[in-house]
Design a protein around this motif. Sequence first.
Motif, PDB file in Angstrom:
ATOM      1  N   THR A 288       0.819  -1.206   0.000  1.00  0.00           N
ATOM      2  CA  THR A 288       0.000   0.000   0.000  1.00  0.00           C
ATOM      3  C   THR A 288       0.858   1.262   0.000  1.00  0.00           C
ATOM      4  O   THR A 288       0.396   2.317  -0.424  1.00  0.00           O
ATOM      5  CB  THR A 288      -0.924   0.017   1.229  1.00  0.00           C
ATOM      6  N   PRO A 342      14.291   8.471   9.279  1.00  0.00           N
ATOM      7  CA  PRO A 342      13.969   7.049   9.457  1.00  0.00           C
ATOM      8  C   PRO A 342      12.471   6.783   9.431  1.00  0.00           C
ATOM      9  O   PRO A 342      11.662   7.658   9.760  1.00  0.00           O
ATOM     10  CB  PRO A 342      14.538   6.742  10.844  1.00  0.00           C
ATOM     11  N   GLU A 343      12.129   5.580   9.041  1.00  0.00           N
ATOM     12  CA  GLU A 343      10.750   5.133   9.213  1.00  0.00           C
ATOM     13  C   GLU A 343      10.478   5.037  10.707  1.00  0.00           C
ATOM     14  O   GLU A 343      11.276   4.457  11.448  1.00  0.00           O
ATOM     15  CB  GLU A 343      10.527   3.773   8.531  1.00  0.00           C
ATOM     16  N   GLN A 344       9.365   5.635  11.138  1.00  0.00           N
ATOM     17  CA  GLN A 344       9.037   5.662  12.564  1.00  0.00           C
ATOM     18  C   GLN A 344       8.299   4.384  12.968  1.00  0.00           C
ATOM     19  O   GLN A 344       7.729   3.687  12.139  1.00  0.00           O
ATOM     20  CB  GLN A 344       8.173   6.875  12.888  1.00  0.00           C
TER      21      GLN A 344
ATOM     22  N   ALA B  99       5.920  12.454   5.688  1.00  0.00           N
ATOM     23  CA  ALA B  99       7.304  12.874   5.953  1.00  0.00           C
ATOM     24  C   ALA B  99       7.658  12.678   7.424  1.00  0.00           C
ATOM     25  O   ALA B  99       8.743  12.189   7.750  1.00  0.00           O
ATOM     26  CB  ALA B  99       7.480  14.333   5.540  1.00  0.00           C
ATOM     27  N   LEU B 100       6.740  13.071   8.308  1.00  0.00           N
ATOM     28  CA  LEU B 100       7.040  12.985   9.738  1.00  0.00           C
ATOM     29  C   LEU B 100       7.190  11.546  10.211  1.00  0.00           C
ATOM     30  O   LEU B 100       7.958  11.262  11.129  1.00  0.00           O
ATOM     31  CB  LEU B 100       5.931  13.674  10.542  1.00  0.00           C
ATOM     32  N   THR B 101       6.447  10.656   9.604  1.00  0.00           N
ATOM     33  CA  THR B 101       6.504   9.254  10.041  1.00  0.00           C
ATOM     34  C   THR B 101       7.474   8.435   9.206  1.00  0.00           C
ATOM     35  O   THR B 101       7.589   7.231   9.414  1.00  0.00           O
ATOM     36  CB  THR B 101       5.121   8.599   9.936  1.00  0.00           C
ATOM     37  N   GLY B 102       8.161   9.097   8.258  1.00  0.00           N
ATOM     38  CA  GLY B 102       9.040   8.337   7.374  1.00  0.00           C
ATOM     39  C   GLY B 102       8.270   7.287   6.598  1.00  0.00           C
ATOM     40  O   GLY B 102       8.782   6.209   6.312  1.00  0.00           O
ATOM     41  N   ALA B 103       7.017   7.614   6.242  1.00  0.00           N
ATOM     42  CA  ALA B 103       6.137   6.675   5.527  1.00  0.00           C
ATOM     43  C   ALA B 103       6.053   5.346   6.269  1.00  0.00           C
ATOM     44  O   ALA B 103       6.160   4.270   5.672  1.00  0.00           O
ATOM     45  CB  ALA B 103       6.603   6.476   4.081  1.00  0.00           C
ATOM     46  N   SER B 104       5.860   5.457   7.573  1.00  0.00           N
ATOM     47  CA  SER B 104       5.795   4.250   8.407  1.00  0.00           C
ATOM     48  C   SER B 104       4.699   3.309   7.919  1.00  0.00           C
ATOM     49  O   SER B 104       3.591   3.735   7.593  1.00  0.00           O
ATOM     50  CB  SER B 104       5.514   4.636   9.857  1.00  0.00           C
ATOM     51  N   GLN B 105       5.037   2.037   7.926  1.00  0.00           N
ATOM     52  CA  GLN B 105       4.063   1.042   7.482  1.00  0.00           C
ATOM     53  C   GLN B 105       2.820   1.031   8.367  1.00  0.00           C
ATOM     54  O   GLN B 105       1.772   0.545   7.961  1.00  0.00           O
ATOM     55  CB  GLN B 105       4.699  -0.344   7.462  1.00  0.00           C
ATOM     56  N   ARG B 106       2.941   1.562   9.595  1.00  0.00           N
ATOM     57  CA  ARG B 106       1.805   1.523  10.517  1.00  0.00           C
ATOM     58  C   ARG B 106       0.800   2.635  10.268  1.00  0.00           C
ATOM     59  O   ARG B 106      -0.315   2.590  10.763  1.00  0.00           O
ATOM     60  CB  ARG B 106       2.308   1.597  11.963  1.00  0.00           C
ATOM     61  N   VAL B 108       0.752   4.546   6.997  1.00  0.00           N
ATOM     62  CA  VAL B 108       0.892   5.093   5.643  1.00  0.00           C
ATOM     63  C   VAL B 108      -0.446   5.231   4.915  1.00  0.00           C
ATOM     64  O   VAL B 108      -0.662   6.196   4.177  1.00  0.00           O
ATOM     65  CB  VAL B 108       1.905   4.244   4.833  1.00  0.00           C
ATOM     66  N   GLU B 109      -1.360   4.288   5.103  1.00  0.00           N
ATOM     67  CA  GLU B 109      -2.598   4.310   4.315  1.00  0.00           C
ATOM     68  C   GLU B 109      -3.439   5.553   4.576  1.00  0.00           C
ATOM     69  O   GLU B 109      -3.837   6.231   3.625  1.00  0.00           O
ATOM     70  CB  GLU B 109      -3.411   3.037   4.543  1.00  0.00           C
ATOM     71  N   ILE B 112      -1.917   8.590   2.870  1.00  0.00           N
ATOM     72  CA  ILE B 112      -2.044   8.621   1.405  1.00  0.00           C
ATOM     73  C   ILE B 112      -3.480   8.966   1.015  1.00  0.00           C
ATOM     74  O   ILE B 112      -3.720   9.774   0.112  1.00  0.00           O
ATOM     75  CB  ILE B 112      -1.608   7.280   0.790  1.00  0.00           C
ATOM     76  N   LEU B 300      -3.001  -0.101  -2.458  1.00  0.00           N
ATOM     77  CA  LEU B 300      -3.894   0.946  -1.970  1.00  0.00           C
ATOM     78  C   LEU B 300      -4.606   1.565  -3.171  1.00  0.00           C
ATOM     79  O   LEU B 300      -3.970   1.899  -4.171  1.00  0.00           O
ATOM     80  CB  LEU B 300      -3.101   2.007  -1.208  1.00  0.00           C
TER      81      LEU B 300
END
Lengths: 372, 387
Positions: A288, A342-344, B99-106, B108-109, B112, B300
């Motif tokens: 995604t 970094p990814e957070q 940007a702030l989360t570094g496109a965190s996988q947790r 991201v959706e 976007i 997504l």
Amino acid sequence: MSRRATAGLIASWTALLGAGAGCVEVADARARRDARIGQAEAAGIAVQVRGGLATVYELTPATLHLWLQAPDVTLDLVTAAGAPPVEIIAGNALSDATLAALAPVAGVTVEPIAAAAAPTERRWRVTPPPGGGASTLRIAPADSAAAGPWRFAVFADVQEAIDRVQDIYRRMSQDAGIRFAVMSGDLTRNGAPEQLARFRTEMTGLAFPIYMTLGNHELGVRDDLFHDYFGRGNFSFVYRNVQFTLLDTASATLAPVVYDWLGGWLIEGIDRVHFVFAHIPPLDPIGTRNGAFASRLEANKLLSLLASGHVDTTFYGHVHSYYAYSNAGIPAYITGGGGAIPEQLDGIGRHYLTVDVDPAAQTSQVAIVRVD
Amino acid sequence: MTDLSSEAGRDRSAVGVVTVAPILLALLATDAAIAGGGAGGAPPLPRRGALPAAAAVVPGVLLHGSGHFAGGDRPTAWRLLRVEGLGLGLMLAGVGGLALTGASQRTVEPFIWTAAAGGGLFASSWAADLYGVLAPPGGTGDPQRVLPGLEARFGTRYVSDPTLAGDALVGLALDLRSGRWRFSPGAWAATDVGSNTRFEGELAFRFVGPRAGAGAAEAADGSFFDLVAGGIHHRYSEDMAGPLRAAFDMTTFELRADGRYDLQRTARSLAGSFVEASAGAGIGAYHYPAASTSEANTLLLARFGFGIYLGRRADRWGELRAYYDHRHDDYAGGLKMPGLGSGPLGHFGVDGRAFLTPHWGFRAEVQAGAAWVAGLALVYRYGRVAL
């Protein structure tokens, strides 16, 4: 309907389409530039580096300055009759690399020069045959074809964290077993010349070379500046019977001609342990998010091609974290821990990978080394 | 125009509740904030002419609503400006969050989707301003209030993708509708070298909006809200050098919500235009024969568009729309751009269909992403249609 309305809407939509459309051949110019790397000609002297595995910084009748992108590099030098000795400077070389004349075996003399600006810079004075003509020279370490297990490091995504990159290099330097490092792109914040030069300067903190391809952050100013400093974005080399292939996926695609080159490299390495490195992964394990190729059709074409070429492991950057997964059945690692934002929420900080490979047993083992 | 029946009136209210929530909220919020404005206040139509048209471009490209402002329809102008502001805010929130989360996988959706919704509002408010001052009074056309039970499309596509084989395609697609339900199977196949074949199927349930059938009530307008379950199977193979072969197939299942909102609900000047939005997610199984393995990946889905109806007679009717589609797994894929930004964005497109007789028409499309796609299809429809 009003013609005015139609014209206005078509104009605005065309602008929208045009603005968004960009270009489907965004990596082609870089591939064409790749094909010219390692070739130079000056008054009375010409050089061609086989496979484009070194870029030529300077060529004069008295000096050949190279930046190597492989541990084992062969070059063909053509000189005029009575040409003076040539000082060959090899940057990004293994510290134990030597230069030997492969042809003609007699008539070419090689003399090492001790002075070097960095641990990875090697210099030789080469006297070409008095009658001139072609000479084939090879820069390689003594263990280039040795058997037995050995180790290299992989990292990516330094970008704006260049001020702290020595932390990573210091940690790498503590590991005496690392022969060289491979970087999967995003050396710089936006690829400006001073940033590329800074990255190269910081490399003097290491006693071993870094072979690298570019990332999307090298495309912010002009898309082939990387080539001026470090050479090709797409290339392949063999060291200790292990095939290394680096691909330029900085534009979330491969240039069409690179598929032809890749086919040759895959066939060349089909019976060897073969590692493939690229910046943007074909597929993001978090689909995604799509920190990946623009087209999943192309991504899967590339992955299926790598699988049919029996690639052993793929390494990527771009995503600023660490992921270990499988793509087309090939073990895959994302190692974007060079210090960029970094990814957070992932518990992963700056890091790099070490890869222990045993070419005879055709096995490899990947480990993460945390820097913070 | 068709008079609204009482059922259609109820339908309209229902649509107002559920369709394209962010857009509706934005429009309603701005209505409340403007004294004397809003759809109920029946603001005047903006004057047509060179000045409003020019103002819609400059400074309208930056200040959405400038065309309406110059044409004298200030309530609509302010509303469009506020929608633009909301769109910008959502885009900033989405991109900033990434940007702030570094496109965190947790996380991201939602970021976007937020950015896509913001982009849709931003682009649509400008398109609406242009439309409102360029379209003739009453708009360019009316929506279909009853849909045909069958629409069949047979056509060809040319895919200009320098990295893939199989660029000339032929395809057949159907929309089979009954009441609130739609079933849409389709297939595309390459006619030249290699295999580049795609099978698609969708089952959709319409909560509100125009339906199909002899007894279907006429909807208030073209607004709708659908829940869609879809499936795609894509096969690709290409012989490469020596023993090498590129071959894979992708099977994807997806669930999404699609909505359309007719803009006549917000301003008289926008009659005949609509905005669309879609959001969802998919999961795919990618199979690689060379490795004898299949792997899962997710997708997504987000889409927004702006469109117009063309014509007021069922036998001379069409619609045209421009859109952004976040898909990366179709022939167009995502955008490749010079510079840093290739990969995350999907593709842009324009498509339209026009009927020249009660049954026959054509459909044309252009998409720009990782590939350019151009398509032309013959369209046949059967069943009751009402505008």
